[in-house]
Design an enzyme around this catalytic site. Structure first.
Site, mmCIF file in Angstrom:
data_model
loop_
_atom_site.group_PDB
_atom_site.id
_atom_site.type_symbol
_atom_site.label_atom_id
_atom_site.label_comp_id
_atom_site.label_asym_id
_atom_site.label_seq_id
_atom_site.Cartn_x
_atom_site.Cartn_y
_atom_site.Cartn_z
ATOM 1 N N SER A 115 92.903 28.447 98.694
ATOM 2 C CA SER A 115 91.719 27.520 98.837
ATOM 3 C C SER A 115 90.280 27.958 98.577
ATOM 4 O O SER A 115 90.021 28.412 97.747
ATOM 5 C CB SER A 115 92.232 26.813 100.234
ATOM 6 O OG SER A 115 91.378 25.692 100.350
ATOM 7 N N ASP B 93 97.972 17.959 94.812
ATOM 8 C CA ASP B 93 96.995 18.598 95.777
ATOM 9 C C ASP B 93 96.007 17.534 96.227
ATOM 10 O O ASP B 93 95.353 17.117 95.236
ATOM 11 C CB ASP B 93 96.316 19.661 95.260
ATOM 12 C CG ASP B 93 95.434 20.608 96.129
ATOM 13 O OD1 ASP B 93 94.916 19.962 97.099
ATOM 14 O OD2 ASP B 93 95.116 21.912 95.815
ATOM 15 N N HIS C 146 98.748 21.115 98.839
ATOM 16 C CA HIS C 146 97.516 22.291 98.461
ATOM 17 C C HIS C 146 98.233 23.573 99.208
ATOM 18 O O HIS C 146 97.585 24.789 98.794
ATOM 19 C CB HIS C 146 96.574 21.764 99.384
ATOM 20 C CG HIS C 146 95.305 22.440 99.357
ATOM 21 N ND1 HIS C 146 94.395 22.799 98.361
ATOM 22 C CD2 HIS C 146 94.772 23.072 100.500
ATOM 23 C CE1 HIS C 146 93.374 23.511 98.568
ATOM 24 N NE2 HIS C 146 93.540 23.794 99.796
#
Lengths: 453, 458
Positions: free
Chosen positions: B265, B357, B392
């Protein structure tokens, strides 16, 4: 123009799986990233609870891809040779300079044995401490799987430790009896519990003092132990076995035949004998053995050989358990190089007695060439002799147990596997045809047969 | 075939208790034998779950239960029918229903979800890596979907799942203002190193670094977004990360030329920024999961967050009010001041993205990054792993997936429910495959084989 130097020697990768295992579980061990055809030594080291160091090592040569895999590759020398995936454990011995007569036994079962496995450059046979290894990992070897519970037992006048598997149960159970060394040895029971059995490790060898006199426990002691198991809320009372080693075998056979209280579902008898005064107690067994103490021999290193104390196997039927009366399956495990008890001769005699009596279909004998007396759960080191103190007498000896390392290691591995199978078969799987009576309302007896076919 | 008088069951049962009062499991014969191997494993190690000694063609439910550090209960279950030998082998038999279906060896772990009645928005994370995740695995009679706590199972085993292999050493790091936790593998070394960075959730998350150390890498989990609001101003420039990298690199057990960056991330954005622009440090390779190269180039963290805030109007909400942030960096800018110049990357790079995601536009970013590298002539350095229906949070395998969870927005301290995306089974598959490939990638570049050709630079 700038030339970068050759890349630094790559660190080999030691891959061991599982990193935390039960003591009887195999592991896989590989070394990657070596050079091609490189000589290396794999080394295992344990620092025991007693403060001693035990080690094993094997010499290997990597293949064209720089790989050594103990599952496929041959050790060319060391404390073991050949393709021996677990050799680094069962071939361990005290490091040079250690105290003599050592035996590796785990007293504290809540913690694992930590084994340091390292790879060294070249074929080394000593000086591991002074050399820096190429790589090293640590593996834990446990007697207790998670969730197993340990309970001190003092009820019914007995002393022991109970191990319970996780889960609601009820479970089949084992009365776990060691031999003449005495004390309260827990690790085999802890391991059995990790395989789904309630197991009671019983202390029985230490002579009791009562009313001013010291004597061995009587038969009612074992009956009390069996009853403790039978009455335990998490035990299937009709699925209790006895596992005995050495003297423990004497107790198991004697009780199975002569006790009205003890009705084992099956027996596992390791390195023991049926030779004992019929219906006798432990004291009687000792007296009988002591009568023959002049038969004690010594080897070239002055280590005690006690195997002749029960020889020759008597023909007098009052001097041996009448195994023709056994009603449950028996697994006899003997090492053909047992220097402590005449296990092989006893097993042979038992077979003959049972054939004559017509119950030999109950007997399975596993006989291992080159194995000694102390046939224990696998991958623990073999010791041909060790310091020994007869329980209660404080007399110290160096006792010859017998066996050669590789065949003894094999015997431990094979017999344990077969022991667990045998116990599972008779304590978990065997679906007896149970016929029981139930009464209908008008008093008529109804027989209900129950089977799962 | 013996008689099976089912209608006499209550009567039979009653007498059974009188005569065989101990063995209450009589209706299924003897107790089933449940085995789980290994009983103590690393979190990424597979387990073999087998039930034996059942009657043939018998319905059972396998159930897993975990009591988390946050005191929540997580469970998974699969319904099975035993075969002709009375055996259920989870690795090859199909679950007929439950939290997972089909032949799924690890389904009892990755399909776990909070038990009914739990708090909402939960996420399962192990913060104390010195102890294992303890999972109780049980087998119940019949095909059940609920009420497991009210029923007594036929058998239970306990299994431990560890992030830390024996011999791994954990060290608190607080050096020159850098905060993190260093994990050292056992052995004399030297080892390759990893700087491990999580994302916008902040704090100090240790488990991935711990697991990397269990696989032979010195790894430092870095704290750079403190939950303490006042600390964010400390992280003012690339310098913080360069200092952190050097702490790993200069450790006596670390091979100086073999230190990688591992990011998830926001951690990916940091990694890419460093790899492209740092004059001070040079990663050997990078693993970048669920992240983007879109960020104000070469700016401080505060400025990056300021830009994100400006674009926050692009936040969407799904039908359950969960926050969807994926549009915030869309459209992918063409302006080179707004995204990392991927042509400047000099080391092998593995990008991992989940196609579902919902938190960050990672698929679009990966596509753009590949285009930039193709144009610049360094595409040979790039490996992209793209997983359909994964979300994600692509983490080490066999831990539960959650499509959304509670999240505290860094700057505002607002509590929201963040939509991460992904569907349980494909996400679990993605985690398993990604982790295996990440370890392989790291080994390939950081633990080369011995006869590597010497590199000449002319």
């Amino acid at each position: 123009m700038q030339i970068l130097m050759t890349e630094k020697a790559a660190t080999p990768l030691l891959l061991l799986h599982p990193s935390r295992g039960l003591i009887d579980e195999k592991f896989s061990l590989m070394v990657q990233n070596l050079s091609q055809i490189q000589e290396i030594t794999l080394h295992a080291l344990i620092h025991s609870d007693d403060g001693d160091y035990w080690e094993a090592f094997g010499h290997y040569v990597s293949d064209a891809t720089g790989l050594v895999n103990v599952a496929n590759d041959s050790s060319l020398g060391g404390t073991y040779d050949g393709v021996k995936p677990m050799g680094l454990l069962w071939s361990m011995r005290p490091v040079p300079g250690s105290r003599i007569g050592l035996r590796l036994r785990k007293k504290e079962v809540h913690t694992p044995m930590l084994v340091h496995i390292s790879v060294y450059r070249g074929h080394m046979s000593q000086g591991f401490k002074e050399q820096v290894a190429l790589a090293s990992v640590v593996t834990e070897r446990w007697y207790m799987s998670p969730g197993v519970r340990r309970v001190d037992i003092t009820e019914g006048g007995i002393t022991g430790t109970l191990f319970l598997p996780p889960g609601p149960g009820p479970f089949p159970a084992l009365l776990d009896l060691w031999g003449g060394g005495g004390g309260l040895v827990e690790y085999r029971s802890a391991l059995l519990s990790s395989h789904g059995f309630v197991s009671l490790a019983l202390e029985y060898m230490t002579p009791r003092t009562s009313g001013g006199s010291t004597s061995h426990v009587g038969n009612e002691y074992f009956e009390a132990a069996f009853t403790v198991l039978k009455q335990h809320p998490q035990v299937c009372g009709d699925r209790i076995a006895i596992l005995g080693l050495s003297f423990g075998t004497s107790v198991a056979l004697g009780m199975a035949v002569y006790s009205t209280v003890i009705q084992p579902r099956c027996l596992v008898c390791v390195s023991g004998s049926h030779v004992q005064p019929v219906k006798g107690s432990l004291s009687d067994v000792f007296s009988e053995i002591n009568k023959n103490v002049h038969n004690t021999r010594y080897d070239e290193e002055n280590r005690v050989i006690w195997r002749d104390l029960l020889l020759p196997i008597p023909t007098d039927p009052t001097k041996k358990v009448d195994v023709g009366q056994l009603k449950c399956p028996v697994l006899m495990i003997v090492g053909e190089d047992d220097q402590n008890w005449p296990a092989t001769e006893s097993a042979e005699d038992m077979k003959q007695m049972m054939e004559k009596a017509g119950n030999s279909h109950l007997l399975t004998t596993l006989s291992y060439p080159g194995a000694g007396h102390l046939i224990e759960p696998p991958y623990s080191p073999h010791i041909r002799a060790s310091n020994f103190m007869v329980a209660g007498t404080r007399q110290k000896f160096v006792v010859l147990w017998g066996g050669e390392t590789a065949p003894h290691g094999y015997a431990q591995e094979d017999s344990w596997k077969k022991t667990l199978s045998f116990l599972e078969e008779h304590l978990y799987r065997s679906t007896e045809r149970w016929h029981h009576r139930s009464y209908s309302h008008d008093g008529e007896i109804i027989f209900l047969g129950l089977s799962f076919s | 075939m013996g008689c099976q008088p089912h209608h006499l069951l209550p009567l039979f049962g009653c007498f059974c208790l009188v005569f065989f009062s101990r063995c209450v499991s009589t209706m299924v014969g003897t107790s089933p034998l449940l085995s789980v191997q290994p009983t103590r494993g690393l979190v990424d190690e597979k387990i073999q779950v087998v039930v034996r000694n059942l009657p043939p063609a018998f319905s059972v439910t396998l159930h897993s239960l975990h009591h988390s550090e946050d005191k929540d209960l997580w469970e998974a279950f699969g319904q099975y029918t035993s075969d002709g030998q009375g055996t259920v082998t989870v690795a090859k038999d199909a679950s007929l229903g439950g939290t997972y279906e089909g032949a799924e060896p690890m389904g009892l772990l990755w399909s776990m979800q909070p038990v009914p009645g739990s708090r909402t928005g939960l996420r399962l994370r192990k913060m104390d890596v010195l102890t294992p995740l303890v999972v109780h695995i049980s087998v119940y009679s019949g095909h059940m979907t609920e009420g497991f706590s009210k029923q007594s199972p036929l058998a239970t085993v306990v299994t431990e799942r560890w992030y830390m292999a024996p011999g791994v050493c954990r060290i608190d790091i607080e050096e020159h203002g850098v905060r993190g936790t260093l994990f050292l593998p056992p052995g004399p070394g030297p080892f390759p190193g990893v700087l491990d960075m999580w994302g916008g959730g902040g704090g100090l998350v240790e488990y991935r670094s711990c697991l990397l150390a269990s696989h032979g890498f010195v790894s430092m989990a870095l704290e750079y977004l403190s939950h303490d609001k006042n600390r964010i101003s400390d992280i003012d420039s690339k310098t913080y990360f360069e200092k952190a990298f050097r702490i790993v690199q200069e450790h006596p057990l670390v091979m100086k030329d073999r230190v990688a960056l591992f990011g998830l991330s926001f951690g990916t954005s940091v990694a890419l920024n460093l790899a492209a622009y740092s004059k001070d440090i040079s990663p050997r390779c990078c693993v970048c999961i669920s992240g983007s190269h879109v960020l104000p180039v070469n700016k401080s963290i505060s400025e990056v967050f300021k830009k994100i805030n400006e674009d926050r109007y692009k936040t969407r909400f799904d039908e359950e009010g969960c926050v969807v942030w994926r549009d915030i960096i869309l459209p992918i800018p063409t302006d080179l001041g707004e995204k990392v110049d991927m042509g400047r990357i000099k080391c092998p790079l593995m990008l991992v993205v989940g196609e579902d995601d919902q938190n960050w536009a990672t698929v679009e970013s990966a596509k753009d990054m590949a285009q930039m590298m193709r144009a610049a002539g360094n595409e040979h350095l790039l490996t992209v792993l793209q997983y359909p229906d994964a979300g994600h949070l692509i983490e080490p395998p066999y831990t539960p997936h959650f499509r959304a969870s509670n999240f505290i927005v860094q700057k505002t301290r607002q509590k929201v429910i963040m939509l991460w995306g992904g569907y349980t089974k494909p996400h679990a598959d993605a985690q398993e495959d990604c982790w295996e490939k990440s370890l392989g990638f790291l080994r390939q570049h950081l633990y080369p084989s011995h006869d590597s050709v010497p590199k000449a630079k002319l």
